[in-house]
Design an enzyme around this catalytic site. Structure first.
Site, PDB file in Angstrom:
ATOM      1  N   ARG A 105    -112.917 -14.785  -6.661  1.00 23.43           N
ATOM      2  CA  ARG A 105    -112.036 -14.069  -5.733  1.00 23.43           C
ATOM      3  C   ARG A 105    -112.247 -12.570  -5.920  1.00 23.43           C
ATOM      4  O   ARG A 105    -112.441 -12.097  -7.058  1.00 23.43           O
ATOM      5  CB  ARG A 105    -110.570 -14.403  -6.029  1.00 23.43           C
ATOM      6  N   HIS A 164    -117.654 -14.311   2.494  1.00 23.01           N
ATOM      7  CA  HIS A 164    -116.814 -15.424   2.010  1.00 23.01           C
ATOM      8  C   HIS A 164    -117.161 -16.744   2.722  1.00 23.01           C
ATOM      9  O   HIS A 164    -116.294 -17.393   3.306  1.00 23.01           O
ATOM     10  CB  HIS A 164    -115.322 -15.088   2.187  1.00 23.01           C
TER      11      HIS A 164
HETATM   12  C1  GLV Z   1    -112.256 -20.689  -0.202  1.00 19.74           C
HETATM   13  O1  GLV Z   1    -112.402 -19.671  -0.794  1.00 19.74           O
HETATM   14  C2  GLV Z   1    -111.364 -21.731  -0.588  1.00 19.74           C
HETATM   15  O2  GLV Z   1    -110.497 -21.512  -1.459  1.00 19.74           O
HETATM   16  O3  GLV Z   1    -111.505 -22.835  -0.057  1.00 19.74           O
END
Ligand code: GLV
Length: 310
Positions: A225, A273
């Site tokens: 993260r 992401h």
């Molecule tokens: C993506 O980052 C998730 O948590 O699925």
């Protein structure tokens, strides 16, 4: 009273969940937000961002499922204390992460970022080739994603190590546990992969102190993260050569603002992401398996320890 399973996430994916529920659990009234029906019938909710008034709006809610692997987006303090919360652990999301990390590690291992830079300069210059066995890859976080990634890296022949807060065993991997064993883990790690969950103790974890313990020129693959990384410390570590190249799939904030230094840094390789995503069909199957476990009083896969935060 009929049971409603309410889905509050991307509606197009929700329609795929609905197909699986219709086939496997026709008695459950599967609904997609905002079509909630009778709030008193909502016993199960799958959400990325649950509504703020969850407890009052759904007085009979029995389980909250995260539609993704992480649960750091939930404000635990605002959830009913006894409400079970379940992370998404499903084969699709696991495979996606294995693919992304394997690609990133192989790219760093085989100097692909350097060859891209050399191409831009019109430079034909072979670099020494190291075998996978000569490259130590270290994975921070030994949950289901970390373990699956390591299994693949072991199969490719890398010298693999893992670190997590508590003791784990993974076949073919030298596992380290706790703060005391972090320095030894870092000292041997040529490519560091971060797959830690975001908690109070992992915020800012990837900082100057940690980077200073890696071998010179180490690679970084960050798929945890954004807030785990201290941006200025990464820039300094790249500047000093401590970190050679960094592959980042997560940033803080997301999206990264246009003026952020990471966008144009020649040794930072950004993706938005996308390392892995929940696959609707396999996710719905896993959630239905979990509902069966819940109804039978058995443990659910991915049940979050709320004291730990993951
Ligand atoms: C993506 O980052 C998730 O948590 O699925």
């Amino acid at each position: 009273m009929k049971t409603t399973f309410l889905y509050k996430s991307d509606p197009a994916r929700g329609r795929l969940w609905a197909e699986v529920f219709r086939r496997r659990a026709p008695d459950i009234d599967f609904r997609i937000w905002p079509d909630i029906g009778d709030p008193a019938q909502v016993r199960f909710l799958a959400a990325w961002e649950p509504p703020d008034d969850l407890a009052t709006r759904f007085p009979n809610l029995q389980v909250l499922f995260s539609s993704g692997a992480g649960v750091d987006q939930f404000d635990f303090a605002s959830l009913p204390p006894a409400l079970p919360v379940v992370r998404m652990v499903e084969p699709g999301i696991v495979r996606g992460m294995v693919e992304y990390v394997t690609h990133a590690v192989l790219g760093l291992h085989r100097d692909m970022p350097q060859y891209r830079r050399q191409q831009q300069e019109g430079l034909w210059k072979p670099l020494p080739v190291r075998t996978a066995r000569e490259r130590c890859v270290g994975v921070l976080g030994l949950g289901s994603l970390g373990q699956a990634v390591l299994e693949q890296l072991v199969a490719l022949g890398f010298d693999c190590a893992g670190w997590s807060r508590s003791r784990h065993e993974v076949a073919g991997v030298q596992c380290h546990a706790g703060a005391d064993e972090l320095p030894a883990f870092l000292a041997r790690t040529g490519i560091l992969v971060c797959l830690l969950p975001l908690t109070d103790s992992t915020r800012g974890f990837l900082d100057a102190r940690l980077f200073s313990q890696l071998p010179e020129g180490a690679g970084l693959v960050h798929v945890g993260r954004g807030p785990q990384l201290v941006d200025a410390d990464l820039l300094a570590a790249l500047e000093s050569g401590r970190i050679g190249d960094a592959v980042l799939d997560v940033t803080d904030p997301e999206p990264l603002p246009p003026e952020h230094a990471f966008w144009r840094h020649p040794r930072i390789h950004l993706t938005p992401h996308i390392a892995s995503m929940t696959q609707p069909l396999s996710a719905a199957e896993v959630v239905l398996d979990n509902l069966e476990c819940f109804e039978a009083g058995k443990p659910m896969l991915g049940l979050v320890d709320r004291a730990r935060g993951y």
